[in-house]
Design a protein around this motif. Structure first.
Motif, PDB file in Angstrom:
ATOM      1  N   ILE A 254      51.806  14.859  81.972  1.00  0.00           N
ATOM      2  CA  ILE A 254      50.460  15.386  82.157  1.00  0.00           C
ATOM      3  C   ILE A 254      50.282  16.714  81.434  1.00  0.00           C
ATOM      4  O   ILE A 254      49.247  16.976  80.818  1.00  0.00           O
ATOM      5  CB  ILE A 254      50.145  15.530  83.654  1.00  0.00           C
ATOM      6  N   ASN A 258      47.540  17.499  78.464  1.00  0.00           N
ATOM      7  CA  ASN A 258      46.614  18.628  78.451  1.00  0.00           C
ATOM      8  C   ASN A 258      46.769  19.475  77.195  1.00  0.00           C
ATOM      9  O   ASN A 258      45.788  19.984  76.646  1.00  0.00           O
ATOM     10  CB  ASN A 258      46.826  19.489  79.703  1.00  0.00           C
ATOM     11  N   LEU A 300      49.037   9.093  87.279  1.00  0.00           N
ATOM     12  CA  LEU A 300      47.904   9.739  86.611  1.00  0.00           C
ATOM     13  C   LEU A 300      46.677   9.768  87.506  1.00  0.00           C
ATOM     14  O   LEU A 300      45.927  10.749  87.530  1.00  0.00           O
ATOM     15  CB  LEU A 300      47.585   9.024  85.302  1.00  0.00           C
ATOM     16  N   ALA A 303      47.019  12.574  90.075  1.00  0.00           N
ATOM     17  CA  ALA A 303      47.213  13.940  89.577  1.00  0.00           C
ATOM     18  C   ALA A 303      45.925  14.761  89.675  1.00  0.00           C
ATOM     19  O   ALA A 303      44.837  14.264  89.403  1.00  0.00           O
ATOM     20  CB  ALA A 303      47.703  13.901  88.137  1.00  0.00           C
ATOM     21  N   LYS A 306      44.966  16.198  85.669  1.00  0.00           N
ATOM     22  CA  LYS A 306      44.948  15.270  84.533  1.00  0.00           C
ATOM     23  C   LYS A 306      43.890  15.699  83.515  1.00  0.00           C
ATOM     24  O   LYS A 306      42.874  16.302  83.868  1.00  0.00           O
ATOM     25  CB  LYS A 306      44.698  13.835  84.995  1.00  0.00           C
ATOM     26  N   LEU A 311      40.772   6.732  81.261  1.00  0.00           N
ATOM     27  CA  LEU A 311      42.150   6.265  81.378  1.00  0.00           C
ATOM     28  C   LEU A 311      42.197   4.756  81.173  1.00  0.00           C
ATOM     29  O   LEU A 311      41.424   4.020  81.769  1.00  0.00           O
ATOM     30  CB  LEU A 311      42.718   6.594  82.764  1.00  0.00           C
TER      31      LEU A 311
END
Length: 356
Positions: A254, A258, A300, A303, A306, A311
């Motif tokens: 993750i 980012n 994910l 999270a 994220k 996605l």
């Protein structure tokens, strides 16, 4: 469930239509017209943009390394009639032209919505960007040729002397699945990997008939990703969608996503999507690969930090995936939420996305 039923019907129609097309160009198209007249085609009123936002996006994957322009044209024709939102293909000018020829042929048969055309590239060595290669002269005469049996693309050609065949493999048809490597009893099959050229890719992205790009990355070396992104330059401003495909590398995933988003953001003028590649090139293996893909999705979805974007689940998606997503309460068909993910079906990636 209406969405999955529609895609299943389209898959059956694909088999019928492709068989008709293989009889020859003009005669084949006439037979396709007759078939479409009898069976009809889906009435799609939403744009690909709206499909992303509503959660009923459908993408055909031709393969990042698959370059058989006849098959690609036929697949593009069939799936345009079926109403796909996007057709993903190799970053090659002749392949892009074949996709668009198929789209135009479909539109010529019946007025249908035009799907986006996406090209796939890589920033480093990647399983999606490789070809099998071997010297058939090294093969013992009594070999049972298991490589021919397992090849899903019919790309192994031990006797074909065509200029298209390189080291026993029809390179245009090989898409690097790797199934032939472990079955060779003499360990004679090699891997030929490559990286798509950023400059050539940038020129393709400026074409009027290319709408999106998918960047395959390992996620471990963001410097390579940044180099490719910078190499694409202002060509990304021509796009409707930028997708990044990456495997699960554990805890750092993750954070690296980012970081990659921060690299893209200054020049990003369109939607972005993350393709969660659980176990790359393993969709037909079985439940084990599916569990890895779903585990990636679960992490994910849960999270808090994220990255921005839709996605999409991949790499291990197969007939077992829907059951696994339902068990994790990630599969839904009527609403879109922060846990909405993908419904995968044969030859397609269909997902219920969320824009963070």
């Amino acid at each position: 469930m209406a969405l999955s039923f529609y895609c299943y019907a389209s898959f059956k129609t694909r088999l019928q239509v492709t068989a008709q097309l293989n009889h020859g160009n003009n005669k084949g198209l006439e037979k396709v017209k007759n078939l479409v007249t009898k069976t009809g085609v889906p009435s799609i009123t939403t744009s690909p943009h709206e499909s992303l936002q509503r959660g009923n996006w459908v993408k055909l994957i031709c393969g990042a390394s698959f370059e058989d322009v006849v098959d690609i044209r036929n697949l593009s024709l069939v799936y345009t009639l079926a109403g796909v939102d996007c057709i993903d293909c190799a970053a090659d000018a002749s392949v892009v032209s074949a996709v668009n020829e198929g789209i135009e042929a479909a539109i010529g048969i019946v007025p249908v919505r035009r799907p986006w055309v996406m090209i796939s590239v890589n920033d480093d060595e990647d399983l999606h960007f490789r070809k099998a290669e071997f010297d058939p002269n090294d093969c013992p005469p009594d070999c049972s040729r298991p490589c021919e049996i397992v090849c899903p693309a019919n790309a192994i050609s031990l006797e074909n002397t065509s200029s298209l065949v390189k080291g026993g493999v029809v390179t245009e048809r090989c898409y690097g699945c790797g199934r032939c490597f472990p079955v060779c009893p003499y360990d004679r099959i090699r891997t030929n990997t490559y990286v798509r050229d950023a400059t050539a890719t940038a020129e393709l992205l400026k074409r009027d008939d290319v709408d999106a790009v998918e960047i395959h990355t390992s996620g471990r070396r963001t410097a390579m990703f940044e180099e490719l992104w910078n190499g694409l330059g202002d060509s990304v401003s021509y796009l409707r969608l930028v997708a990044v495909s990456l495997p699960d590398i554990g805890e750092p995933t993750i954070s690296l996503m980012n970081t990659m988003y921060s690299i893209m953001e200054p020049n990003l003028r369109c939607f972005n999507l993350w393709q969660l590649d659980g176990r790359p090139m393993s969709g037909d293996i079985g439940r084990g690969a599916t569990r890895e893909a779903i585990a990636f999705a679960v992490r994910l979805a849960a999270a808090k930090d994220k990255p921005h974007g839709f996605l999409q689940l991949a790499g291990g998606t197969n007939a077992h995936t829907v059951q696994g997503l339902r068990a994790e309460r990630l599969f839904q068909t009527t609403t879109i939420s922060s846990t909405s993910l993908i419904l995968p079906l044969p030859f397609l990636l269909i997902f219920l996305p969320v824009l963070i």
